[in-house]
Write an enzyme that holds these catalytic residues in place. Structure first.
Site, PDB file in Angstrom:
ATOM      1  CG  ASP A   1      37.443 -56.406  70.372  1.00 56.32           C
ATOM      2  OD1 ASP A   1      38.560 -55.966  70.674  1.00 56.32           O
ATOM      3  OD2 ASP A   1      37.073 -56.586  69.182  1.00 56.32           O
TER       4      ASP A   1
ATOM      5  CB  THR B   1      49.462 -46.015  72.386  1.00 55.43           C
ATOM      6  OG1 THR B   1      49.020 -46.636  71.169  1.00 55.43           O
ATOM      7  CG2 THR B   1      50.903 -46.383  72.642  1.00 55.43           C
TER       8      THR B   1
ATOM      9  NE  ARG C   1      40.864 -49.150  71.085  1.00 50.78           N
ATOM     10  CZ  ARG C   1      40.064 -48.926  72.119  1.00 50.78           C
ATOM     11  NH1 ARG C   1      39.542 -47.727  72.285  1.00 50.78           N
ATOM     12  NH2 ARG C   1      39.775 -49.876  72.964  1.00 50.78           N
TER      13      ARG C   1
ATOM     14  CG  ASP D   1      38.208 -60.104  69.622  1.00 56.20           C
ATOM     15  OD1 ASP D   1      38.813 -60.444  68.582  1.00 56.20           O
ATOM     16  OD2 ASP D   1      38.757 -59.621  70.618  1.00 56.20           O
TER      17      ASP D   1
HETATM   18  C1  PRP Z   1      37.732 -51.399  67.302  1.00 54.56           C
HETATM   19  C2  PRP Z   1      36.519 -50.869  66.575  1.00 54.56           C
HETATM   20  C3  PRP Z   1      36.985 -49.520  66.115  1.00 54.56           C
HETATM   21  C4  PRP Z   1      37.923 -49.087  67.208  1.00 54.56           C
HETATM   22  C5  PRP Z   1      37.235 -48.052  68.045  1.00 54.56           C
HETATM   23  O1  PRP Z   1      38.676 -51.862  66.411  1.00 54.56           O
HETATM   24  O2  PRP Z   1      36.121 -51.702  65.523  1.00 54.56           O
HETATM   25  O3  PRP Z   1      37.627 -49.515  64.872  1.00 54.56           O
HETATM   26  O4  PRP Z   1      38.198 -50.241  67.998  1.00 54.56           O
HETATM   27  O5  PRP Z   1      38.058 -47.559  69.038  1.00 54.56           O
HETATM   28  P1  PRP Z   1      38.577 -46.036  69.059  1.00 54.56           P
HETATM   29  O6  PRP Z   1      37.387 -45.174  68.768  1.00 54.56           O
HETATM   30  O7  PRP Z   1      39.090 -45.878  70.453  1.00 54.56           O
HETATM   31  O8  PRP Z   1      39.641 -45.894  68.019  1.00 54.56           O
HETATM   32  P2  PRP Z   1      40.002 -52.669  66.879  1.00 54.56           P
HETATM   33  O9  PRP Z   1      41.140 -51.736  67.066  1.00 54.56           O
HETATM   34  O10 PRP Z   1      39.656 -53.533  68.057  1.00 54.56           O
HETATM   35  O11 PRP Z   1      40.365 -53.538  65.623  1.00 54.56           O
HETATM   36  P3  PRP Z   1      39.545 -54.756  64.959  1.00 54.56           P
HETATM   37  O12 PRP Z   1      38.263 -54.192  64.366  1.00 54.56           O
HETATM   38  O13 PRP Z   1      40.478 -55.221  63.889  1.00 54.56           O
HETATM   39  O14 PRP Z   1      39.270 -55.784  66.004  1.00 54.56           O
HETATM   40  N1  URA Z   2      36.606 -51.106  70.318  1.00 57.84           N
HETATM   41  C1  URA Z   2      35.641 -52.029  70.538  1.00 57.84           C
HETATM   42  O1  URA Z   2      35.504 -52.984  69.769  1.00 57.84           O
HETATM   43  N2  URA Z   2      34.870 -51.867  71.599  1.00 57.84           N
HETATM   44  C2  URA Z   2      34.983 -50.854  72.440  1.00 57.84           C
HETATM   45  O2  URA Z   2      34.208 -50.766  73.416  1.00 57.84           O
HETATM   46  C3  URA Z   2      35.980 -49.892  72.201  1.00 57.84           C
HETATM   47  C4  URA Z   2      36.774 -50.042  71.125  1.00 57.84           C
END
Ligand code: PRP
Ligand code: URA
Length: 364
Positions: free
Chosen positions: A355, A263, A259, A358
Site C-alpha cells: 500500500d 468495492t 479506494r 501507508d
Molecule cells: C492507492 C493508490 C492509488 C490507488 C490505486 O490509494 O495511491 O490512488 O490505490 O488503486 P486503483 O488503481 O485500483 O484505483 P488508496 O485508495 O489506498 O488511498 P491512499 O493513497 O489515501 O492510501
Molecule cells: N493501491 C496501492 O497502494 N497498492 C496497490 O498495490 C494497489 C492499490
C-alpha cells in the site's frame, strides 16, 4: 492457445485463409482488425495492437499481414518481447521458429498465396524452438531491449515504461518490504524526478541568441509553457517535490480519492485545481495504477473542470490499470517506471510494493 491477428489493406486478402486455418486447428482468435478493406489504413496500427495483446498476455502469439510482411514486422519488433519475422514459405517459417523463436509471424498478401497459408502457419506452429545457442542470442536481444525506454502504443496514447537502470535500481529498493518510511519517501521523490526527463520530452523549444565568452551562438530554451501537476491524495503527494525540483513553476492541484476496500471503487473527497487548468499541460501523479479506477476518476474530474491535455505518471502499473485508462481515456499518455504482472484478489499489484499511502506516511 490464443492467437491475435492483425492486418492492413494489402494483407486483408490473406485474412480469411488465416482465420479458416486457425478455426480448423481450434485455436482461439483475438481479431485486432482490419475488419474491412480500407486502402488508406496503416500497417503500424495492426502491428501495435497485436503486439499489445501479446505483451498484456491476452494472446500467446500473433499473425500479421500486410503487403510484404516487412513493414508490419518492423513495427511489431519495436515492442518489448516481440520477435516478428516475415515468412513466405515452409522453410522460412520453420527456421524463424526453430532458431529465432518468433512469437509473431508476418506474411505478405503480395507474396504469399492464400492456398499456401495453411502449410506456412503449420510449419510455424508445429516447429519447436531449438534453444541452446539460440536462447543465448535471444537473451542478448532482450538485454539490448531492456537498456532502452520502452514505448508501447496500444491503440491510443503512448504507454511509456522506464527501463533505465537507475530507475530500475531505485524501484527494486522501494519495493523491498524492509525499506524504511524515510527511504521510501526519498526514493519516490528521486524516481519521480528521473521520470521528468521523459514526461517533458515534447515541451516546445524556441531559439535564442546567446553570447558565450567565445562567440555569439543560437541556443534553445523552453517556451513559456504552462504546466500543472495534480497528485492524487494521499500517495501522489510523495511524487510532487521530485517533479517540482525540475519544473519549479508548475502549478499544483490536488485530488482526494480513496479506494473503497470492498468495492475497490474510488471515492472522491477533495478537488482543487489551478483556475486556468484548461490552458495547462497536466500531469496526474499517482504511484500505483492498479485497477485504474482512481486514476481514471481523477482524469475524469480534471476533464469535467476543463482540463484537456492530460498525462498520467505512475510508479508501478498493472496491465489491468493500463487497459482501464486506455478504455476510459484513450488519448491520455501513461508513464510508468515499472510494469508489473497482475492484481491479486484484493486488487493489489503483484509483485508491487504494497500500500503506497501507508508506506509513504507510515500509517500501518
Ligand atoms: C492507492 C493508490 C492509488 C490507488 C490505486 O490509494 O495511491 O490512488 O490505490 O488503486 P486503483 O488503481 O485500483 O484505483 P488508496 O485508495 O489506498 O488511498 P491512499 O493513497 O489515501 O492510501
Ligand atoms: N493501491 C496501492 O497502494 N497498492 C496497490 O498495490 C494497489 C492499490
Amino acid at each position: 492457445m490464443k492467437i491475435a491477428i492483425g492486418c492492413d489493406h494489402a494483407g486483408f486478402k490473406l485474412k480469411d485463409a488465416v482465420v479458416n486455418f486457425l478455426k480448423g486447428r481450434q485455436i482461439d482468435i483475438v481479431d485486432m482488425g482490419a475488419y474491412e478493406y480500407n486502402k488508406d489504413d496503416d500497417y503500424t496500427d495492426a502491428a501495435f495492437k497485436v503486439a499489445g495483446t501479446i505483451i498484456s498476455e491476452e494472446a500467446n502469439a500473433g499473425i500479421l499481414l500486410c503487403g510484404t510482411g516487412f513493414g508490419i514486422s518492423i513495427a511489431a519488433n519495436k515492442m518489448p518481447g516481440i520477435r516478428a519475422v516475415s515468412c513466405w514459405n515452409v522453410e522460412s517459417a520453420t527456421m524463424a521458429k526453430a532458431h529465432n523463436g518468433i512469437n509473431v509471424i508476418a506474411m505478405g498478401g503480395n507474396i504469399v498465396k492464400p492456398e499456401n497459408v495453411p502449410e506456412i502457419l503449420s510449419a510455424w506452429l508445429d516447429t519447436e524452438f531449438q534453444g541452446g545457442r539460440h536462447t543465448r542470442r535471444l537473451n542478448k536481444i532482450a538485454m539490448a531491449e531492456k537498456s532502452t525506454l520502452t514505448i508501447a502504443h496500444q491503440g491510443g496514447g503512448r504507454v511509456v515504461i522506464f527501463n533505465h537502470p537507475l530507475v530500475q535500481h531505485k524501484v527494486s529498493i522501494i519495493r523491498d518490504v524492509n525499506t524504511s518510511v524515510k527511504q521510501f519517501r526519498e526514493l519516490l521523490q528521486e524516481i519521480a524526478g528521473l521520470m521528468v526527463y521523459e514526461i517533458t520530452r515534447n515541451l516546445p523549444l524556441h531559439e535564442v541568441e546567446i553570447q558565450t565568452p567565445i562567440e555569439k551562438t543560437i541556443g534553445h530554451t523552453i517556451e513559456g509553457r504552462k504546466l500543472a501537476i495534480v497528485p492524487v491524495l494521499r500517495a501522489g503527494l510523495g511524487m510532487v517535490d521530485g517533479i517540482l525540483q525540475l519544473v519549479p513553476n508548475a502549478k499544483v492541484g490536488h485530488i482526494g480519492l480513496y479506494r473503497d476496500p470492498t468495492t475497490l471503487e474510488p471515492v472522491e473527497y477533495y478537488c482543487k485545481l489551478p483556475f486556468d487548468i484548461e490552458e495547462r499541460d497536466i500531469f496526474v501523479l499517482d504511484p500505483m495504477l492498479a485497477t485504474g479506477g482512481s486514476s481514471s476518476a481523477a482524469i475524469s474530474l480534471i476533464k469535467k473542470r476543463g482540463g484537456k491535455k492530460i498525462s498520467l505518471v505512475c510508479l508501478i502499473g498493472a496491465p489491468e490499470g493500463i487497459d482501464r485508462i486506455r478504455k476510459d481515456h484513450p488519448e491520455v499518455e501513461i508513464f510508468i517506471a515499472a510494469l508489473d504482472s497482475h492484481l491479486n484478489d484484493h486488487g493489489y499489484i503483484v509483485p508491487g510494493l504494497g500500500d503506497a499511502g501507508d508506506r509513504l506516511f507510515g500509517t500501518k
